[in-house]
Design an enzyme around this catalytic site. Structure first.
Site, PDB file in Angstrom:
ATOM      1  N   LYS A 196       1.041  -1.075  -0.017  1.00  0.00           N
ATOM      2  CA  LYS A 196      -0.247   0.212   0.357  1.00  0.00           C
ATOM      3  C   LYS A 196       0.926   1.303  -0.294  1.00  0.00           C
ATOM      4  O   LYS A 196       1.658   1.178   0.995  1.00  0.00           O
ATOM      5  CB  LYS A 196      -0.892   0.028   0.490  1.00  0.00           C
ATOM      6  CG  LYS A 196      -1.489   1.342   1.091  1.00  0.00           C
ATOM      7  CD  LYS A 196      -2.621   0.910   2.379  1.00  0.00           C
ATOM      8  CE  LYS A 196      -3.477   2.601   2.494  1.00  0.00           C
ATOM      9  NZ  LYS A 196      -4.425   2.302   3.548  1.00  0.00           N
TER      10      LYS A 196
ATOM     11  N   LYS B 295      -2.334  -1.345  -3.762  1.00  0.00           N
ATOM     12  CA  LYS B 295      -2.560  -0.281  -3.894  1.00  0.00           C
ATOM     13  C   LYS B 295      -2.084   0.946  -4.054  1.00  0.00           C
ATOM     14  O   LYS B 295      -1.346   0.722  -3.108  1.00  0.00           O
ATOM     15  CB  LYS B 295      -3.685  -0.334  -2.506  1.00  0.00           C
ATOM     16  CG  LYS B 295      -4.726   0.818  -2.193  1.00  0.00           C
ATOM     17  CD  LYS B 295      -5.137   0.498  -0.753  1.00  0.00           C
ATOM     18  CE  LYS B 295      -6.027   1.862  -0.140  1.00  0.00           C
ATOM     19  NZ  LYS B 295      -5.688   2.477   0.897  1.00  0.00           N
TER      20      LYS B 295
HETATM   21  C1  PBG Z   1      -7.632   3.635   5.115  1.00  0.00           C
HETATM   22  C2  PBG Z   1      -7.784   2.925   4.018  1.00  0.00           C
HETATM   23  C3  PBG Z   1      -7.222   3.689   3.023  1.00  0.00           C
HETATM   24  C4  PBG Z   1      -8.385   3.678   1.973  1.00  0.00           C
HETATM   25  C5  PBG Z   1      -8.934   2.431   1.873  1.00  0.00           C
HETATM   26  N1  PBG Z   1      -8.347   1.910   3.619  1.00  0.00           N
HETATM   27  C6  PBG Z   1      -7.229   5.261   2.801  1.00  0.00           C
HETATM   28  C7  PBG Z   1      -5.943   5.932   3.814  1.00  0.00           C
HETATM   29  O1  PBG Z   1      -4.812   5.341   3.706  1.00  0.00           O
HETATM   30  O2  PBG Z   1      -5.421   7.204   4.242  1.00  0.00           O
HETATM   31  C8  PBG Z   1      -8.262   4.335   1.081  1.00  0.00           C
HETATM   32  C9  PBG Z   1      -9.014   4.287  -0.471  1.00  0.00           C
HETATM   33  C10 PBG Z   1      -9.577   4.762  -2.021  1.00  0.00           C
HETATM   34  O3  PBG Z   1      -8.726   6.116  -1.393  1.00  0.00           O
HETATM   35  O4  PBG Z   1     -10.577   4.572  -2.117  1.00  0.00           O
HETATM   36  N2  PBG Z   1      -6.680   2.860   6.017  1.00  0.00           N
END
Ligand code: PBG
Length: 335
Positions: free
Chosen positions: A203, A257
Site C-alpha cells: 500500500k 493499492k
Molecule cells: C485506511 C484506508 C484508506 C483507504 C482504504 N483504507 C486511506 C488511507 O490510507 O489514507 C483508501 C481507499 C480509497 O482511496 O479508495 N487505512
C-alpha cells in the site's frame, strides 16, 4: 518466441482482429462479476443515503438502510462487500478508542448483516484512521511519531472484535510492521480459524486517496502525510519484501493499492508468489474517471471496462472498485 514468428505476409496479426467473433475467441482476459468487490461507506443516523461530494454515484448509508446494499449485492451476484465507517468526529480521539467499541458502526453493521443468512462475504478494514482525531492509521506519540508495536496491540484487539462479529475477511490496511503475524496468532488462539486475512501488503503513500478521506471524514483531521508507514511510490522491490513477509506471517490474500498506476506491482507480485492477489482501484481513480466522464471528455463506461480488464491482464484475481455495482449490472445484462 520470435523464432516461431513467420515474416509478413505469412504472418498478418490483423487476421485475428478482423471481426468481433474472432476477437472474442482469441481474447486472453475477461472481466466477470466474480472479479468485483464493492466498497461501501456506512454512517451514523437514520434513513440516510447521502452522496459523497467528491465521488458522484457513491453513497454513505446509515445502518438501517444497509439492506439496500446487501440486497443489490446479492441480486447482482457480487461476492464480497467491504465496509468503511464514517465515524462522527465527536467519537474520534487520539487513540482511536472507538475502534474497540462493540457498538461502533462496523460492529453494528456486522450484527445486522450477519443476522441474516446471505451468500455474501463481508470484509472489514483494520486500521485506526476512521477513529483517530489525527486521521492516522496508528497511534501517535507525543512527538508525532507513529508507534508501530503499540499500534499493533490495538490492531490485534480490533481484529478480534471484528472476527467475533463474524467479519469474513479482516483486511489490515495500516502498514504497521509485523501486524499480520500478530493478528493471525491472536485469531488462531481465539479459535477464529477460518477468518480470512487479506493484507494490504503493498500500500503506497498516495495522493489518490483524497476522496476516500472525505468519505470517512479523516481528510480534514490529517495534518501530515503517511510516508513513514505507507510505501514510497518510487519503489518496487520493496513490495516483494512486504508481500513475502505478509505471506509468511499468515496472510491468505495480498493486495496492491492504488490500482492503475501500480499494475507493474500487481504483475511482479503475481509472478513472484503465485498467490491470491487483489487490486484496489481507489477513490481518486474513481473520481478522475467520473469527472472526465461528466465533462464528456472520455467515454466513461468504456474506460471503466478497459481499466478493470487491465487489472486482470496484470494478474489481479479480484478488484475492489467503487464501480462494482454498476459494472456487475452491465455484465449481468449480457449474460
Ligand atoms: C485506511 C484506508 C484508506 C483507504 C482504504 N483504507 C486511506 C488511507 O490510507 O489514507 C483508501 C481507499 C480509497 O482511496 O479508495 N487505512
Amino acid at each position: 518466441m520470435t523464432e516461431y514468428l513467420q515474416n509478413f505476409p505469412a504472418s498478418r496479426l490483423r487476421r485475428n482482429r478482423q471481426s468481433q467473433w474472432i476477437r472474442n475467441l482469441v481474447s486472453e482476459n475477461s472481466l466477470s462479476v466474480n472479479d468485483l468487490i464493492w466498497p461501501v461507506f456506512i454512517c451514523d443516523g437514520n434513513n440516510i443515503k447521502e452522496e459523497i461530494a467528491s465521488m458522484p454515484g457513491v453513497f454513505k448509508y446509515s445502518i438501517d438502510r444497509l439492506n439496500e446494499v446487501t440486497d443489490q449485492a446479492v441480486d447482482n451476484k457480487i461476492n464480497l462487500i467491504a465496509l468503511f465507517p464514517n465515524t462522527p468526529n465527536d467519537k474520534k480521539d487520539k487513540n482511536g478508542s472507538e475502534a474497540l467499541n462493540e457498538d461502533n458502526l462496523v460492529c453494528k453493521a456486522l450484527r445486522k448483516i450477519k443476522n441474516q443468512t446471505l451468500d455474501l462475504g463481508i470484509m472489514c478494514d483494520v486500521a485506526l484512521d476512521p477513529y483517530t482525531s489525527h486521521g492516522h492509521d496508528g497511534l501517535l506519540s507525543d512527538t508525532n511519531q507513529i508507534l508501530n508495536d503499540e499500534s499493533n496491540e490495538v490492531l490485534v484487539k480490533q481484529s478480534l472484535l471484528l472476527a467475533d462479529h463474524k467479519a469474513d475477511i479482516i483486511a489490515p490496511s495500516d502498514m504497521m510492521d509485523g501486524r499480520i503475524g500478530l493478528i493471525r496468532k491472536a485469531l488462531e488462539n481465539s479459535n477464529f480459524k477460518d477468518t480470512l486475512l487479506l493484507s494490504y501488503a503493498a500500500k503506497y503513500a498516495s495522493s489518490f486517496y483524497g476522496p476516500f478521506r472525505d468519505a470517512v471524514g479523516s481528510g480534514n483531521n490529517l495534518k501530515s502525510d503517511k510516508k513513514t508507514y505507507q510505501m514510497d511510490y518510487t519503489n518496487s522491490d520493496e513490495a516483494l519484501r512486504e508481500s513475502a513477509l505478509d505471506i509468511s506471517e499468515g496472510a491468505d490474500i495480498i493486495m496492491v493499492k492504488p490500482g492503475i498506476s501500480y499494475l507493474d506491482i500487481i504483475q511482479r507480485l503475481k509472478k513472484e508468489f503465485n498467490f491470491p492477489t487483489f487490486a484496489y482501484q481507489v477513490s481518486g481513480e474513481y473520481a478522475m474517471v467520473k469527472a472526465a466522464g461528466a465533462n464528456g471528455w472520455i467515454d466513461e463506461e468504456k474506460i471503466i471496462f478497459e481499466q478493470l480488464t487491465s487489472f486482470k491482464r496484470a494478474g489481479a484475481d479480484a478488484i475492489l472498485t467503487y464501480f462494482a455495482l454498476d459494472v456487475a449490472k452491465k455484465i449481468n445484462l449480457f449474460s
